[in-house]
Enzyme design. Structure first.
Site, PDB file in Angstrom:
ATOM      1  N   GLU A 170       7.674 -17.479  -4.587  1.00 14.25           N
ATOM      2  CA  GLU A 170       8.020 -16.217  -5.248  1.00 14.25           C
ATOM      3  C   GLU A 170       9.511 -15.927  -5.065  1.00 14.25           C
ATOM      4  OE1 GLU A 170       6.013 -12.733  -3.772  1.00 14.25           O
ATOM      5  OE2 GLU A 170       6.927 -11.424  -5.281  1.00 14.25           O
TER       6      GLU A 170
ATOM      7  N   GLU B  62       0.848  -1.201   0.000  1.00 11.99           N
ATOM      8  CA  GLU B  62       0.000   0.000   0.000  1.00 11.99           C
ATOM      9  C   GLU B  62       0.882   1.250   0.000  1.00 11.99           C
ATOM     10  OE1 GLU B  62      -2.550  -0.379   3.404  1.00 11.99           O
ATOM     11  OE2 GLU B  62      -3.695  -1.993   2.431  1.00 11.99           O
TER      12      GLU B  62
ATOM     13  N   GLN C 168      45.098  -8.336 -15.908  1.00  6.30           N
ATOM     14  CA  GLN C 168      44.811  -9.038 -14.659  1.00  6.30           C
ATOM     15  C   GLN C 168      43.587  -8.455 -13.944  1.00  6.30           C
ATOM     16  OE1 GLN C 168      47.524  -8.680 -11.266  1.00  6.30           O
ATOM     17  NE2 GLN C 168      47.592 -10.902 -11.166  1.00  6.30           N
TER      18      GLN C 168
END
Lengths: 390, 250
Positions: A253, A139, A290
């Site tokens: 989820e 909300e 590197q």
């Protein structure tokens, strides 16, 4: 060992022939029907309506849902789910799977807790890609603190009268139904119920949330309920038990998000390595410096760890011994991995990565929605600490 | 009408093929394998014939080692009704495959055999034609359209300079070209159902064929890598290089 998307995936002994067959077909579908258009859809802020029926036909929308409602569940396991999340994340435009697969969070409450009438009415058209369902929890006044939500549903005879609003609702603009968390009782978690609200109900309105950092293709929305009347039989699960309905939804989820994030990290690795092998600076390839080699190795290190952790959690789900704390921390592990890999891939790509139109650039913008949505890193750690009885 | 479709296991078309270090063969170690794209078109055409009510049964057959059952399963997931695996070891050349397929044709008596025009690994473009010769069946190769009309099969062929339409008496053999159709995606439910479809395994001996070899693979090497370019100093040097090095002008 190649460090492309497939080469950088650790072997998984649980994946057999039919798992790979699904990956092959799903990838064909995505490469033909989604990949070539992903950037345009993301820029347009919308995916075409006919993608849902196409995804239904290939079996993507119905994966894991019961055959009785048009899904495919027989012999389907966590490894099919993992493959699906990986392949969708490989698109590198998170708004597309977020919107296309939003029924993955909207529909399970109905199927796990809804009445048979509700399941029969809602699930088949959703799984056929004809109708859409979203999940409405967050909300304007708060998200993570679910127990404090303020949208009310007051009983009036055979109906609830719903007032309040929901925001950051994925799939909210297109949804025909919203599985909505409402307050039917007193304060705290024990006053929360889940209610299936049709978006054609009188008093319902919505506005799109278009200016987002990422997930542009997703139809995110704010929803408003102004004296919306909903029959009481549209409760999902028992009255005032909504908090548990919501909590049971979170594990799958979070697994899906973790799997997607690891795959996004692998997309970053793939793109960065390809560029590092091609681009020459100071008389040698980027990949021969590197400082760049270490970046690549460190990306792979974190990706390896996340993959192994995902596999462990899916194994525990398969054996019914999953620990929600472990899954919560997996989500943190995955969001930190994709955050790191998106950053390092951008550094390796340099200027070209800063330009819009590449997967890495989009993933970089979609780190936060993954690190916050579905449970923020802070909430995940707190949840884990509580699960572990700290 | 019974339709037999031949499918071959090949290196996936997305994979960059590499030669082995010693040049003895293509390196297949950890390489993604797939159904040959022309064979996939053949399966699709057979399944469409079935959906149109023309074919009654579609049988997918493959010749090779055990893993080629994966490609038969792909064909079953695309809509074939049952599979036949002719288990044979090593490198099988087109003539032997054609003889083995002839054995399957004699067992199954299909009205129509559809094959890919060639496989993307060997690029031989021989098996369909050899099968035609061995079985005495008429053949329509490089098909871009086929239509069954009664006892006849009309085949539109892609030939140099255009399209040629021929009419064959059934039973017949068709080899597919790229534009015959666009194969569908095998859906997840169909992939899961394919596991339960019948798959019979034959040995070459079951079909009365001895696997022999007439070809020795001498060497496999990758195409020469393109040399780095240079910047020419002036037009005179450019003309000189085009004349004497590239030999594109005289």
């Amino acid at each position: 060992m190649p460090l492309d998307f497939d080469g950088a995936r650790l072997p998984n002994p649980h994946c057999g022939e039919e798992h790979e067959a699904w990956r092959t077909q799903l990838r064909r579908f995505i490469d033909n029907e989604i990949m070539p258009f992903a950037e345009d859809w993301d820029e347009a802020g919308e995916i075409p309506a006919d993608l849902w029926p196409k995804a239904a036909a290939v079996g993507l929308l119905g994966l894991g849902y019961p055959e009785a409602y048009g899904g495919t569940s027989e012999s389907i396991d966590s490894w099919h789910a993992w493959i699906t999340q990986e392949e969708l994340a490989r698109i590198g435009a998170g708004g597309i799977p977020a919107s296309l697969m939003v029924h993955g969070i909207g529909l399970p409450p109905v199927l796990n807790w809804g009445s048979e009438e509700m399941k029969q009415r809602v699930a088949p058209p959703v799984l056929a890609g004809e109708k859409h369902i979203a999940l409405g929890i967050t909300e304007p006044g708060g998200g993570s603190d679910v127990a404090s939500l303020a949208t009310t549903a007051v009983r009036d005879g055979d109906t609830f009268i719903v007032n309040g609003s929901k925001t950051y609702i994925t799939g909210g603009m297109r949804a025909n139904w919203v599985s909505t968390a409402v307050r039917t009782g007193g304060e705290g978690a024990k006053g929360v119920s889940m209610l299936l609200i049709p978006t054609d109900a009188e008093g319902f309105s919505r506005t799109p949330l278009t200016r987002k950092q990422g997930w542009w293709a997703s139809d995110t929305a704010t929803l408003y309920f102004d004296n919306v009347r909903v029959p009481v039989d549209q409760l999902i699960g028992p009255e005032n038990q909504g908090f548990w309905v919501i909590m049971t939804n979170f594990n799958s989820e979070r697994m899906a998000m973790a799997a997607g994030m690891e795959a996004m990290a692998r997309v970053c690795l793939e793109e960065a390595v390809a560029w590092a092998r091609e681009r020459r600076t100071f008389g040698k390839r980027l990949a021969d410096h590197q400082v760049i080699r270490h970046k690549i190795a460190q990306m792979k290190q974190k990706i390896n760890a996340t993959q192994a952790y995902i596999r462990l959690c899916y194994e525990s789900i398969e054996t019914g011994t999953a620990n929600p704390g472990d899954i919560a921390l997996l989500k943190v592990q995955a969001s930190e991995t994709v955050e790191f890999c998106a950053r390092e891939a951008m550094q390796i790509l340099g200027g070209i990565g800063f330009m819009r139109g590449s997967r890495v650039e989009r993933i970089y913008r979609e780190v936060r929605v993954n690190a916050i949505g579905g449970g923020s890193e802070e909430i995940m750690r707190d949840l884990a600490a509580r699960q572990y009885g700290v | 009408m019974k339709v037999l479709v031949a499918v071959k296991r090949v290196v996936d078309y997305n994979v960059k093929v590499r030669a082995k270090g010693d040049g003895s063969d293509v390196d297949l170690n950890n390489v993604k394998m797939a159904i040959n794209p022309f064979c996939e078109i053949a399966v699709e055409e057979a399944v469409r014939l079935k959906e149109a009510g023309v074919a009654t049964e579609v049988i997918a057959v493959s010749v090779g080692e055990k893993p080629c059952q994966e490609q038969i399963r792909t064909a079953l997931a695309l809509g074939a009704d049952r599979g036949i695996h002719v288990e044979a070891e090593g490198r099988i050349e087109p003539l032997v495959i054609a003889k083995l397929l002839k054995g399957v044709v004699e067992k199954e008596q299909p009205q129509l055999v559809i094959l890919g025009k060639q496989s993307i690994d060997g690029d031989n473009n021989q098996t369909g034609q050899m099968l035609g010769a061995l079985t005495n069946m008429p053949q329509g190769t490089f098909a871009s359209e086929i239509k069954v009309e009664g006892e006849k099969l009309n085949v539109v062929r892609e030939v140099d300079g255009g399209l040629q339409t021929i009419s064959l008496s059934l039973p017949a053999i068709v080899t597919t070209d790229l534009r015959l159709n666009e194969p569908r995606y095998a859906s997840l439910p169909n992939i899961m159902k394919a596991k339960k479809k019948q798959l019979d395994v034959y040995s070459p001996a079951d079909l009365g064929v001895e696997v022999t070899s007439h070809i020795t693979l001498v060497r496999v090497e990758p195409p020469a890598e393109r040399q780095a370019g240079i910047k020419v100093e002036d037009v005179a040097q450019l003309v000189d290089k085009l004349k004497n090095e590239a030999k594109v002008i005289s």
